[in-house]
Design a protein around this motif. Structure first.
Motif, short mmCIF file in Angstrom:
data_model
loop_
_atom_site.label_atom_id
_atom_site.label_comp_id
_atom_site.label_asym_id
_atom_site.label_seq_id
_atom_site.Cartn_x
_atom_site.Cartn_y
_atom_site.Cartn_z
N UNK A 89 5.11 6.64 2.30
CA UNK A 89 3.86 7.40 2.22
C UNK A 89 4.05 8.72 2.95
N UNK A 90 3.10 9.65 2.67
CA UNK A 90 3.25 11.01 3.17
C UNK A 90 1.91 11.52 3.69
N UNK A 91 2.00 12.55 4.56
CA UNK A 91 0.84 13.28 5.06
C UNK A 91 1.13 14.76 4.87
N UNK A 92 0.17 15.48 4.34
CA UNK A 92 0.29 16.93 4.16
C UNK A 92 -0.87 17.61 4.88
N UNK A 93 -0.59 18.77 5.48
CA UNK A 93 -1.57 19.52 6.27
C UNK A 93 -1.70 20.91 5.67
N UNK B 209 0.14 15.76 -6.90
CA UNK B 209 -1.23 16.17 -6.62
C UNK B 209 -1.37 16.74 -5.22
N UNK B 210 -0.48 16.36 -4.29
CA UNK B 210 -0.52 16.92 -2.94
C UNK B 210 0.13 18.30 -2.89
N UNK B 211 1.12 18.54 -3.73
CA UNK B 211 1.75 19.85 -3.76
C UNK B 211 0.80 20.93 -4.28
N UNK B 212 -0.18 20.53 -5.11
CA UNK B 212 -1.15 21.50 -5.61
C UNK B 212 -2.01 22.10 -4.49
N UNK B 213 -2.17 21.36 -3.38
CA UNK B 213 -2.97 21.86 -2.27
C UNK B 213 -2.24 22.91 -1.43
N UNK C 295 0.85 -1.19 0.00
CA UNK C 295 0.00 0.00 0.00
C UNK C 295 0.88 1.24 0.00
N UNK C 296 0.49 2.20 -0.82
CA UNK C 296 1.01 3.55 -0.75
C UNK C 296 -0.13 4.45 -0.28
N UNK C 297 0.03 5.06 0.87
CA UNK C 297 -1.04 5.85 1.48
C UNK C 297 -0.57 7.30 1.59
N UNK C 298 -1.18 8.18 0.81
CA UNK C 298 -0.90 9.61 0.87
C UNK C 298 -2.15 10.31 1.39
N UNK C 299 -1.98 11.08 2.47
CA UNK C 299 -3.12 11.65 3.19
C UNK C 299 -3.04 13.17 3.14
N UNK C 300 -4.21 13.78 2.99
CA UNK C 300 -4.36 15.24 3.01
C UNK C 300 -5.25 15.61 4.19
N UNK C 301 -4.76 16.47 5.07
CA UNK C 301 -5.52 16.96 6.22
C UNK C 301 -5.72 18.46 6.01
#
Length: 902
Positions: free
Chosen positions: A537-541, A567-571, A425-431
């Motif tokens: 994997x990564x988490x971004x806030x 796609x996480x850097x766009x946030x 699993x690759x789990x990338x989370x956006x908070x």
């Protein structure tokens, strides 16, 4: 006259006399002609017989020889039921027409001029077959009035018919050279005969006719696929055919198979009968219009095993064994579940030719297949043309093993063992916290190997219901929250998942209006899949501008935003983490600020190192990390009375910084602007290093108190302020007052600063350069000596610090002699107090000592480092009085034992 001369021209010869104009008439003299006798006739009869499946054709060549005279007419007879065709003949008055006389046809050959020597005549006789006869003879050709007839019979086969001589009594087999003068096509079967006059028994050979058997080179490939309740096969039969067409061949299918069918268009299957040897059902594969040279037939079939009967499903123990012996369904089902016996079709080719076959064994991806026994098979890897014979795999199956078939009636036993799926699993989370909504989105990318999965189990923080959680992905059937005594949610799929799969798990909660200026806890962030092993994997806030977030993380590591997926850097996250373990946890506290205009700068971390000497000289160095958004100067407030200052921005010295509003205490530090137009200025990092010296009163010999004022920043908020204070070891320091908090276990500020730098976006100075700069300030002069021989006090301001002056710090201290006197006083006081209390109070002395010791240790945990020394002195006093009481107790016991002995 000329007319009269014309009439008598046959009797009179006429000529013109030259020069006279007269015609001379000469009468012919008639000669006397003698009659020519009719000669004797001998004939040569050559019959070339050609047989095919459709009929027979006989080319007859007659050579007439006349002796002692001449002949102008010949007569030939042939049997009825043949069709006559004229081929060749010269000097004929007309083409002869056969006339029927009885059961024969007669041909009269009339010549314009009689012949005296030899004459050749050719014709053809044909007859068609409704059914190929087993035996036949060429037609009897007779030459009427022939003194002697010599003949040859030549045998040919055409097409798929084969003619061979069966009997030729009275005939002589000869070579083809005897008739090569008249016949061009050679044949191995040439028979000669001689017949004088008319014999009662005509001489003819007897031929045997039969259909030619094709020469076949058969190859076939079988694909057998097995799963938990069925066996299926695909067959590809490739035949190389020579000499004749192949009309059909047989296939034996074992009992229990459904009706097979041909997937190719060049034939069909017909059930013939049951095999008398008990091998199964015989099917005939009929090829369309027969096949020459090559034939390719593809077929399929399945065998589904019955489910265990309802009675057997309820029985156990001996009853089940008794039922198993009588119930064929349960017995077959048990044998199939224990061991798969692969009964595959047998390919039967005419003449018992041994076909060359290959077998490929496949099963579903979720099973392992183990070969228990095999007979008539050799296991090996197929290549080239043999591999091309194997039919394609059905969907959802994979090849397990390949075999070469040595005999048609092979046997193969195997066993199915379910695989355990491997899930990565690759789990990338956006908070995110925006507009009063706390949302967490987990983007999962699954790689499933070895065996498919039909459901997933995952952990979510407590407090979420089914309405709060949303799933987005293909083939999702249902999801269920954990029931009682369960910890995990369950997500089920409509079909089996194997390979790559993407899934989104999102949950959100409405956050009421956050109080301004007060820390508010947010829901915990935690999620992991039970079955999976995690890739990096990564988490971004991300958050609103007017809210500050403070984190407490577990199994997470700060990382650069540039390491995140695109796609996480766009946030545009302001903080990011890398997962160290799937069981991570992220606790967040939010602080809402009053609405204010957009900040043009913010200090992420302000760290101060101060070293105090016994002469009252205070040397300080500070480092700060600044996020700049277009500000040109940063106002730094220094304590009153500083004597020297050294400033560096990004490693470059600032020689003469301009003064601020308060010229005596404020310095304006010039900031650097972005070098790239497209770079977001909010991610810039400005690194500032300052050093200054202050003069304080000298330390008192007995006791005293110091008031230290740290530097600060005006009009710019500070997120984290840490202070490392080094004080002389020759003094004892009591509680620290004001707003600073002393915490020995707090994280090293240098490490915290390093993490801040690593978690920040783009900056001008490299991380290695900043860290080396942090280490270098410990290596010089007086500051180095204080660090080595002084006492370290780690201080920090709890929570963020808004713009404004940094509060001062009071440091009370005691001299060595004063502290020693107090320690002695406390020691004696506790010693005497406990001694008298033990004699007065009606309680055990040991109970009293242990109670007071525990009470002192408990209180010492809530006081600063300086007060712990006083409590230590009291604890030592308790230990001494305890030893004294133990000695006294031992003495009394010894005295009592002596009295009993007396």
């Amino acid at each position: 006259s000329l007319l009269s001369l014309w009439k008598i021209k046959k009797k009179v010869l006429s000529s013109l006399v030259p020069g006279t104009g007269q015609i001379r008439l000469v009468w012919k003299k008639k000669k006397k002609v003698l009659p020519i006798p009719k000669g004797q006739l001998e004939a040569l009869n050559i019959v070339q017989s050609t047989y095919s499946l459709e009929g027979e054709s006989h080319k007859v060549t007659l050579v007439f020889d006349v002796f002692g005279g001449r002949r102008g007419e010949f007569e030939v007879t042939y049997p009825e039921s043949y069709e006559f065709t004229f081929l060749k003949g010269e000097n004929l008055q007309q083409i002869p027409t056969p006339l029927k006389k009885g059961k024969k046809y007669t041909i009269k050959i009339r010549l314009k001029k009689p012949i005296q020597r030899s004459y050749t005549f050719q014709f053809q006789l044909e007859r068609s077959f409704l059914k190929l006869p087993e035996r036949t003879s060429p037609p009897l050709i007779e030459v009427v009035n022939a003194r002697q007839t010599r003949g040859y019979f030549v045998l040919y086969s055409q097409g798929e018919a084969e003619a061979i001589p069966l009997a030729y009594d009275g005939l002589v087999r000869t070579s083809f050279d005897a008739i090569s003068k008249w016949v061009s096509q050679s044949s191995p079967y040439v028979f000669f005969y001689t017949q004088k006059g008319t014999q009662k028994k005509p001489l003819r050979p007897l031929y045997q006719l039969k259909r030619k058997q094709p020469e076949i080179e058969p190859h076939y490939g079988l694909m057998a696929y097995v799963d938990e309740n069925q066996i299926g096969f695909k067959a590809r039969i490739h035949l190389k055919i020579r000499k004749a067409k192949l009309l059909s061949f047989w296939v034996i299918l074992p009992l229990g198979y459904e009706e097979p069918y041909i997937t190719s268009r060049n034939g069909n299957m017909e059930r013939v009968k049951e095999d008398p040897k008990g091998r199964g059902i015989i099917y005939e594969v009929v090829l369309n219009q027969g096949q020459r040279e090559r034939a390719l037939v593809e077929m399929e079939g399945k065998r589904k095993y019955p489910v265990q009967c309802a009675i057997g499903a309820k029985l156990k123990g001996k009853k089940w064994e008794t039922h198993l012996a009588t119930c064929p369904y349960c017995k077959e089902w048990k044998e199939f579940k224990d061991t798969k016996v692969l009964s595959m079709p047998y390919i039967l080719i005419p003449k018992g030719i041994q076909p060359r076959g290959v077998l490929s064994l496949a099963t579903r991806n979720k099973y392992n297949l183990f070969i228990q026994s095999k007979d008539g098979l050799i296991q090996e890897n197929l290549r080239g043309d043999e591999l091309a014979l194997v039919p394609s795999l059905p969907t959802g199956y994979q090849t397990y093993s390949q075999f070469r078939i040595l005999k048609p009636h092979y046997k193969l036993k195997c066993k199915l063992v379910p695989k355990k799926p491997k899930v990565f699993i690759t789990q990338n989370s956006l908070v995110s916290l925006k507009e009063g909504l706390f949302r967490v989105s987990h983007y999962l990318k699954l790689q499933v190997f070895d065996a498919p999965i039909t459901e997933l189990h995952f952990h979510l923080p407590k407090g979420y219901t089914k309405d709060d959680v949303r799933f987005d992905g293909k083939w999702i059937r249902a999801f269920q929250p954990p029931k009682k005594k369960e910890k995990f949610w369950t997500l089920s799929f409509q079909k089996e998942i194997l390979g790559s799969y993407s899934l989104l798990i999102a949950y959100e909660k409405q956050i009421p209006n956050l109080p301004v200026g007060k820390l508010s806890p947010l829901p915990k962030v935690s999620m992991y899949v039970v079955e999976g092993k995690y890739y990096p994997s990564y988490i971004a806030v991300s958050k609103e501008d007017q809210v500050n977030l403070y984190f407490a993380e577990q199994n997470l590591q700060l990382t650069d935003v540039r390491n995140l997926p695109h796609f996480m850097q766009k946030e545009k996250p302001f903080q990011s983490y890398r997962l160290l373990d799937r069981k991570f946890r992220l606790e967040i506290q939010a602080l809402k600020r009053e609405y204010a205009p957009v900040l043009n700068a913010i200090v992420e971390h302000f760290h101060l190192d101060s070293a105090m000497g016994q002469d009252g000289t205070l040397q300080s160095q500070f480092f700060l990390v600044l996020k700049n958004n277009g500000r040109q100067y940063l106002p730094i407030q220094l304590p009153k009375g500083y004597t020297s200052l050294l400033l560096q921005v990004n490693g470059k010295p600032v020689l003469r910084p301009p003064k601020g509003k308060d010229e005596a205490r404020e310095v304006l530090v010039p900031l650097l602007s972005s070098r790239r137009r497209k770079e977001s200025t909010s991610l810039q990092t400005i690194y500032i290093r300052g050093r200054y010296t202050l003069e304080y009163p000298k330390f008192s010999y007995l006791f005293g108190s110091l008031k230290l004022v740290p530097p600060g920043v005006r009009d710019v908020p500070i997120t984290l302020y840490t202070w490392n204070l080094y004080l002389p070891k020759s003094y004892t320091y009591l509680d620290f007052g004001d707003d600073f908090i002393y915490q020995k276990s707090y994280e090293n500020p240098l490490l915290r600063l390093r993490r801040t730098l690593e978690g920040t976006g783009r900056y001008f100075v490299s991380k290695r350069g900043v860290i080396n700069e942090l280490k270098s300030h410990f290596r010089s002069g007086f500051f180095k000596d204080i660090v080595l021989h002084g006492q370290l006090k780690e201080l920090y301001l709890p929570g963020p610090k808004a713009s404004g002056p940094i509060p001062s710090l009071k440091v009370p201290y005691l001299g060595k002699k004063t502290a020693a006197f107090l320690y002695l006083l406390i020691f004696l006081t506790v010693l005497m107090g406990v001694y008298f209390l033990g004699n007065i109070l009606p309680i055990s002395k040991f109970y009293l000592v242990f109670s007071l010791a525990g009470f002192l240790l408990f209180i010492s945990l809530f006081f600063s480092h300086g007060w712990q020394s006083f409590f230590l002195a009291a604890f030592i006093a308790l230990a001494v009085i305890s030893l004294y009481w133990i000695a006294m107790f031992a003495r009394e016991v010894h005295a009592m034992s002596q009295k009993k002995g007396e």
